[in-house]
Each structure stands twice: as structure tokens, then as C-alpha cells.
Design a protein around this motif. Structure first.
Motif, PDB file in Angstrom:
ATOM      1  N   ILE A  26     -19.292  62.905  74.444  1.00 43.33           N
ATOM      2  CA  ILE A  26     -19.611  62.187  73.341  1.00 43.33           C
ATOM      3  C   ILE A  26     -20.493  61.168  73.455  1.00 43.33           C
ATOM      4  N   LEU A  27     -21.683  61.045  72.808  1.00 46.29           N
ATOM      5  CA  LEU A  27     -22.573  59.768  72.560  1.00 46.29           C
ATOM      6  C   LEU A  27     -22.449  59.223  71.277  1.00 46.29           C
ATOM      7  N   HIS A  28     -22.763  57.911  71.062  1.00 52.41           N
ATOM      8  CA  HIS A  28     -22.652  57.456  69.712  1.00 52.41           C
ATOM      9  C   HIS A  28     -23.631  56.315  69.302  1.00 52.41           C
ATOM     10  N   PHE A  29     -23.764  56.302  68.291  1.00 49.97           N
ATOM     11  CA  PHE A  29     -24.713  55.146  67.866  1.00 49.97           C
ATOM     12  C   PHE A  29     -24.119  53.979  67.446  1.00 49.97           C
ATOM     13  N   GLY A  30     -24.776  52.740  67.299  1.00 55.48           N
ATOM     14  CA  GLY A  30     -23.917  51.602  66.574  1.00 55.48           C
ATOM     15  C   GLY A  30     -24.348  51.413  65.122  1.00 55.48           C
ATOM     16  N   LEU A  56     -29.429  52.941  66.456  1.00 55.13           N
ATOM     17  CA  LEU A  56     -28.714  52.367  65.494  1.00 55.13           C
ATOM     18  C   LEU A  56     -28.681  53.245  64.283  1.00 55.13           C
ATOM     19  N   LYS A  57     -27.536  53.443  63.618  1.00 50.72           N
ATOM     20  CA  LYS A  57     -27.463  54.017  62.550  1.00 50.72           C
ATOM     21  C   LYS A  57     -27.585  53.070  61.118  1.00 50.72           C
ATOM     22  N   LEU A  58     -28.413  53.570  60.112  1.00 46.87           N
ATOM     23  CA  LEU A  58     -28.346  52.742  58.857  1.00 46.87           C
ATOM     24  C   LEU A  58     -28.339  53.653  57.700  1.00 46.87           C
TER      25      LEU A  58
END
Length: 90
Positions: A26-30, A56-58
Motif C-alpha cells: 500500500i502506497l499513500h499520499f499526504g 499530495l492529494k487536494l
């Protein structure tokens, strides 16, 4: 699998802890809420330092920001750029 937080509704810390349960799977954004101004930039910088964020997730609709937050969005983009991270706008 890529997990995407949307601060403050789905916190980056929660997503990061979930990703730690499956290392390498699992990878993830901030994420940071641009409505928070300079605090959002500091929060994202802290996430980059604390977690292996991959971007970065907006989400302007969910996070409730628009043109009034453009300076913060640019500052967040600069942090992402400095770390070679992509930005996902939804």
C-alpha cells in the motif's frame, strides 16, 4: 494499492498507519486543507518528514477551498515539487 487522504475527513495519519500494515503493498499520499493557510503548508511538510508519502492529494469541493486559497495551494505545490511529489486534484 494507493490510499488517498482528504484532510480533515480522512486524515493522512490514519492512511499512513493503514499503509504500514501492508508494507510494500500500500502506497499513500499526504493531504492538507488549503483553507488552513500557512498551517496547511506546515502540516504537509510534517507529513513528508514523518511518513513515506508519495504525493499530495487536494480536493477543492470536499475541502471547501477555491481561489481565495490559491496562495496556499501554490505553497503546497512548491513543497511537493521540492520533494519530487506529484499532486492529485479531484
Amino acid at each position: 494499492i494507493v490510499l488517498l487522504p482528504i484532510e480533515p475527513y480522512i486524515p493522512t495519519a490514519f492512511v499512513a498507519e493503514t499503509a504500514r500494515l501492508r508494507p510494500g503493498k500500500i502506497l499513500h499520499f499526504g493531504s492538507a486543507s488549503p483553507r488552513d493557510g500557512a498551517a496547511a503548508v506546515r502540516a504537509f511538510e510534517d507529513q513528508v518528514a514523518a511518513y513515506p508519502v508519495r504525493g499530495l492529494k487536494l480536493h477543492n469541493r470536499r475541502q471547501g477551498f477555491g481561489m481565495e486559497s490559491v496562495e496556499t495551494v501554490v505553497a503546497l505545490a512548491r513543497v511537493a515539487q521540492a520533494h519530487g511529489l506529484p499532486i492529485l486534484f479531484d
